[in-house]
Design a protein around this motif. Sequence first.
Motif, short mmCIF file in Angstrom:
data_model
loop_
_atom_site.label_atom_id
_atom_site.label_comp_id
_atom_site.label_asym_id
_atom_site.label_seq_id
_atom_site.Cartn_x
_atom_site.Cartn_y
_atom_site.Cartn_z
N ARG A 78 41.55 42.65 40.13
CA ARG A 78 40.49 43.21 41.83
C ARG A 78 40.89 44.47 42.40
O ARG A 78 40.71 44.91 43.24
CB ARG A 78 41.27 42.16 42.81
N LEU A 79 42.45 44.69 41.69
CA LEU A 79 42.83 45.86 42.05
C LEU A 79 42.25 47.47 41.35
O LEU A 79 42.40 48.65 41.96
CB LEU A 79 44.22 46.30 41.63
N TYR A 80 41.10 46.64 40.18
CA TYR A 80 40.52 47.51 39.61
C TYR A 80 39.12 48.63 39.67
O TYR A 80 38.39 47.40 40.11
CB TYR A 80 41.13 48.07 38.07
N SER A 96 36.87 48.77 43.64
CA SER A 96 37.87 47.05 43.97
C SER A 96 37.88 47.25 45.61
O SER A 96 37.30 45.92 45.79
CB SER A 96 39.32 47.63 43.64
N ARG A 146 30.79 41.82 41.32
CA ARG A 146 32.22 41.68 40.80
C ARG A 146 32.72 39.73 41.34
O ARG A 146 31.81 39.95 42.61
CB ARG A 146 33.06 42.65 41.19
N ASN A 197 36.25 38.83 41.75
CA ASN A 197 36.89 38.87 41.26
C ASN A 197 38.16 37.39 41.38
O ASN A 197 39.08 37.53 40.71
CB ASN A 197 38.10 39.31 42.48
#
Length: 112
Positions: free
Chosen positions: A31-33, A54, A72, A74
């Motif tokens: 989730r950070l990228y 993100s 996305r 996550n």
Amino acid sequence: QVQLVESGGGLVQPGGSLRLSCAASGSIFFRLYAMGWYRQAPGKQRELVAGIASGGRTNYGDSVKGRFTISRDNAKNTVFLHMTSLNPEDTAVYSCNVTVYWGQGTQVTVSS
């Protein structure tokens, strides 16, 4: 180590649709990228198809704007590429990317 596995490619007629998936696993806080989809056709350079940050902001290559949608999930460490109004120029190997990691790619062929 991070593994990226794409799926969903195949043969589709012009005007058709496909949805690609890329599942990430390994040592990454997904989730950070930012994630990206790229493609490479025979004899051509690899090009960015779509990216998603993100926070969910998206960007697209000029040739796919209005036809492709990146998203996305996550919770499932997965990024998707929904492709519509496909044409033969979209034929390529599609790969997903996060930081320095790449998947093996999935072939998309648009042909009648």
